[in-house]
Write a protein that holds these residues in place. Structure first.
Motif, PDB file in Angstrom:
ATOM      1  N   SER A  79       0.854  -1.184   0.000  1.00  0.00           N
ATOM      2  CA  SER A  79       0.000   0.000   0.000  1.00  0.00           C
ATOM      3  C   SER A  79       0.888   1.232   0.000  1.00  0.00           C
ATOM      4  O   SER A  79       2.098   1.137   0.206  1.00  0.00           O
ATOM      5  CB  SER A  79      -0.931   0.023   1.222  1.00  0.00           C
ATOM      6  OG  SER A  79      -0.244   0.485   2.371  1.00  0.00           O
ATOM      7  N   GLN A  93      -7.842  -2.982  -1.029  1.00  0.00           N
ATOM      8  CA  GLN A  93      -7.789  -2.020  -2.136  1.00  0.00           C
ATOM      9  C   GLN A  93      -8.567  -2.528  -3.352  1.00  0.00           C
ATOM     10  O   GLN A  93      -9.255  -1.761  -4.025  1.00  0.00           O
ATOM     11  CB  GLN A  93      -6.333  -1.728  -2.504  1.00  0.00           C
ATOM     12  CG  GLN A  93      -5.626  -0.874  -1.454  1.00  0.00           C
ATOM     13  CD  GLN A  93      -4.142  -0.741  -1.741  1.00  0.00           C
ATOM     14  OE1 GLN A  93      -3.732   0.115  -2.510  1.00  0.00           O
ATOM     15  NE2 GLN A  93      -3.331  -1.580  -1.118  1.00  0.00           N
ATOM     16  N   LYS A  98      -9.568  -0.566  -6.753  1.00  0.00           N
ATOM     17  CA  LYS A  98      -8.260  -0.092  -7.223  1.00  0.00           C
ATOM     18  C   LYS A  98      -7.606  -1.109  -8.149  1.00  0.00           C
ATOM     19  O   LYS A  98      -7.713  -2.318  -7.935  1.00  0.00           O
ATOM     20  CB  LYS A  98      -7.332   0.174  -6.033  1.00  0.00           C
ATOM     21  CG  LYS A  98      -7.551   1.530  -5.391  1.00  0.00           C
ATOM     22  CD  LYS A  98      -6.420   1.920  -4.465  1.00  0.00           C
ATOM     23  CE  LYS A  98      -5.213   2.428  -5.221  1.00  0.00           C
ATOM     24  NZ  LYS A  98      -4.146   2.934  -4.355  1.00  0.00           N
TER      25      LYS A  98
END
Length: 216
Positions: A79, A93, A98
């Protein structure tokens, strides 16, 4: 021995209960055997007096006495720290939609995922990738950033983390519960991150649990 010929001792600490990265680590060639002695260990109590310890996908908090036993302990966290500290950063995520995942190579300190940053990088996940494909991309990115660090070591710099921190809780069996009243499309990211063997998706119907495994 001259200082120039000194070989550094490197240990990779893996988690017995979460050692998915091991097969990638074993097959990855760092091409640095003249500079380092490498070994893999799954019991942190057996690790001491190492120049470098890389803690990979470890799900437990290591005691401070372990940190003090070695010269430098390092974590690779997928991250853009300080965002997404804590557990399952990639999965969380992906759940948020993402596709470009940041990766941070940091110093291991007592406070979880808050150490200084040595390197950052990114990797791409396709929006049709399933768990195994996501894991493979994460593993390759992890090993590449470690190699980058090892090539430069000991001439590496670090920077403090900056920005607002966020923290992910540990995922468990119930994290992968599907809602049978919602569409597959609306829950596709949850299906994508599910581990078919350890944590498959499931739904409840008439007080029974039905597991769902997903393949291409």
């Amino acid at each position: 021995k001259t200082k120039k010929s000194k070989k550094y001792h490197v240990t990779f600490l893996l988690d017995k209960s979460n050692n998915w990265i091991e097969k990638y680590l074993i097959n990855f060639n760092f091409n640095l055997k003249k500079k380092f002695f490498f070994k893999i260990e799954k019991n942190f109590n057996l690790i001491k007096n190492q120049d470098l310890v890389f803690v990979l996908s470890y799900t437990k908090i290591l005691p401070e006495k372990f940190i003090l036993k070695n010269k430098l302990n390092i974590v690779v966290h997928s991250s853009k720290l300080p965002k997404d500290r804590g557990f399952s950063p990639v999965q969380n995520q992906v759940l948020r939609g993402k596709s470009i995942i940041d990766i941070s190579l940091i110093k291991l300190v007592k406070k979880v995922d808050s150490g200084d940053v040595f390197f950052r990088d990114k990797y791409r996940i396709n929006n049709t990738d399933l768990n195994d494909e996501i894991r493979e991309k994460q593993a390759i990115a992890t090993l590449k950033i470690i190699k980058k660090f090892l090539i430069k070591f000991p001439n590496v710099n670090k920077k403090k983390q900056y920005g607002k921190a966020s923290f992910n809780k540990r995922r468990n069996f119930w994290s992968n519960k599907l809602n049978i009243n919602k569409s597959i499309r609306s829950q596709i990211n949850l299906l994508r991150i599910a581990d078919n063997d350890r944590y498959p998706c499931f739904f409840e119907y008439k007080k029974k649990i039905f597991k769902i495994k997903i393949y291409k």
